[in-house]
Design an enzyme around this catalytic site. Structure first.
Site, PDB file in Angstrom:
ATOM      1  CB  CYS A  57      -7.545  -3.800   2.541  1.00 32.10           C
ATOM      2  SG  CYS A  57      -5.873  -3.976   3.205  1.00 32.10           S
ATOM      3  CB  THR A 116      -0.946   0.006   1.208  1.00 28.80           C
ATOM      4  OG1 THR A 116      -1.937  -1.008   1.032  1.00 28.80           O
ATOM      5  CG2 THR A 116      -1.656   1.353   1.350  1.00 28.80           C
TER       6      THR A 116
END
Length: 402
Positions: A346, A92
């Site tokens: 996520c 990320t």
């Protein structure tokens, strides 16, 4: 770009029983560390290694561990640009760094596929608000990016484009035509970035101008390394990006902050272990995945494998259980010690349907009835057979008389 649903990565602790009765079929979310990885982490924590930026013996020891990790990443990839590995806290952060650094310095049109991870799509949304032109490239029913649409966009672009298209999808395992995308990037002078979080260590990735991505990003915990490890890898292109995190001169000034020596020692161990047995591990995962898939399809002929007609990672299977609430099925499996999910870790707790599956043409109901299973070399045939029995029973029970 349409807004992506808010996601949550919060998690609660899970105490695995002493008899190891929990079967992890959610390796795309997190692959458990191997004994070799755990040993490397502990050794790094107890070896006296200090801060890699320090000028004393303990600093030297720490720097050596960090550089061995860099070499291990390059070794698993089969080569990369010298000093081209920049460590981050995960994919990320790496995706944020690359996209924000390359899309706006100088300004470039950003091309992303409709099935990218949220860490790409949400950055694209932010960049669009800030003035970057963003084009979302659709995918077909198999989840493969539309190369004609991408080329048309590159032709229309008034500047050097930045393409950000993943090597393989985390939910379906569908592998994108990376060589063809790289060729388009070369022909139109675009930079090609690929999120390789899921494919790293599962398929061979060639980096380099015209042959593969110019730069990839990756995450360690999909490969049995500790969570909190990731990297940006430059395949040799003459590109520079503004660092997302500034401060010290760590990582050649491209990512400030003291490197986590123990975590990187674990990443090195994971990369070396996979590199030494890549073909065997891929064969094992493929056999286990196919065994799971074919058994479920045989016993539940009303199920459908999403993306089955496309090239896929050897370990991933996204199965649609027609007439079954996927969230309820995941919860039922969890109660019986089987870990699975409805998509990216996520975003799997969100109430919205998977944007990946709807981009492939599935209805909301079809997306909600789909469950992702992903194996690792740590799984066994016995575990797969046991899991199939539980999955079939739970799905049949939830489907009822339909």
């Amino acid at each position: 770009m349409a807004p992506l649903a808010e996601t949550s990565c919060d998690s609660t602790s899970l105490a695995f029983s002493a008899d190891h009765s929990v079967i992890n079929l959610d390796a795309n979310a997190n692959a458990a560390p191997t004994a070799m990885v755990l040993s490397a982490v502990v050794e790094a924590m107890t070896s006296g290694a200090g801060n890699p930026s320090s000028g004393h013996l303990a600093g030297d020891l720490a720097r050596a561990i960090v550089e061995r990790a860099r070499d291990a990443v390059i070794g698993l990839l089969g080569g990369a640009y010298e000093d081209g590995v920049v460590f981050t806290s995960g994919c990320t952060e790496a995706n944020n760094t690359v996209l924000r650094g390359l899309a706006s310095h100088p300004a470039r049109t950003l091309f992303v596929s409709a099935v990218e991870h949220a860490s790409v799509l949400k950055v694209a949304q932010r960049l669009e608000v800030e003035g970057t032109e963003v084009r979302v490239v659709p995918v077909d029913a198999g989840g493969i990016v539309d190369l004609i649409e991408l080329e048309v966009g590159l032709q229309d672009s008034r500047d050097r484009g930045l393409i950000s298209i993943q090597t393989a999808n985390s939910e379906t395992g569908v592998i994108q035509p990376i060589a063809a995308i790289a060729d388009l990037a070369r022909r139109y002078g675009a930079i090609f970035h690929a999120d390789a979080a899921q494919s790293f260590g599962k398929i061979r990735t060639v980096l380099g101008r015209g042959h593969g991505p110019d730069v990839i990003t990756l995450s360690g915990h999909k490969l049995h390394a500790p969570a909190g490890t990731g990297a940006i890898v430059n395949g040799g292109a003459a590109i520079e990006y503004a660092p997302l995190i500034v401060g010290g001169d760590q990582e050649h000034g491209r990512r400030a902050g003291t490197q986590s020596v123990p975590l990187l020692a674990g990443l090195a161990a994971a990369c070396k272990q996979r590199a030494s047995a890549l073909d065997a591990d891929v064969a094992t995962m493929s056999t286990l995945r196919d065994r799971l898939e074919s058994s479920i399809r045989t016993l539940l002929p009303w199920t459908v494998v999403n993306g089955a007609g496309a090239p896929r990672l050897p370990n991933a299977s996204n199965i649609r259980f027609v007439g079954v609430d996927g969230m309820a099925l995941v919860a039922n499996l969890d109660a019986e010690g089987i870990l699975a999910s409805q998509g990216s870790a996520c975003s799997s707790r969100r109430p919205e349907p998977s944007h990946v599956l709807t981009a492939m043409g599935l209805s909301e109901a079809e997306a909600f009835s789909s469950v992702r299973f992903s194996v690792s070399p740590l799984n066994t045939h016995q575990e797969i057979d046991q899991a199939v029995q539980i999955i079939v029973a739970a799905a049949s029970r939830l489907r009822g008389g339909l």
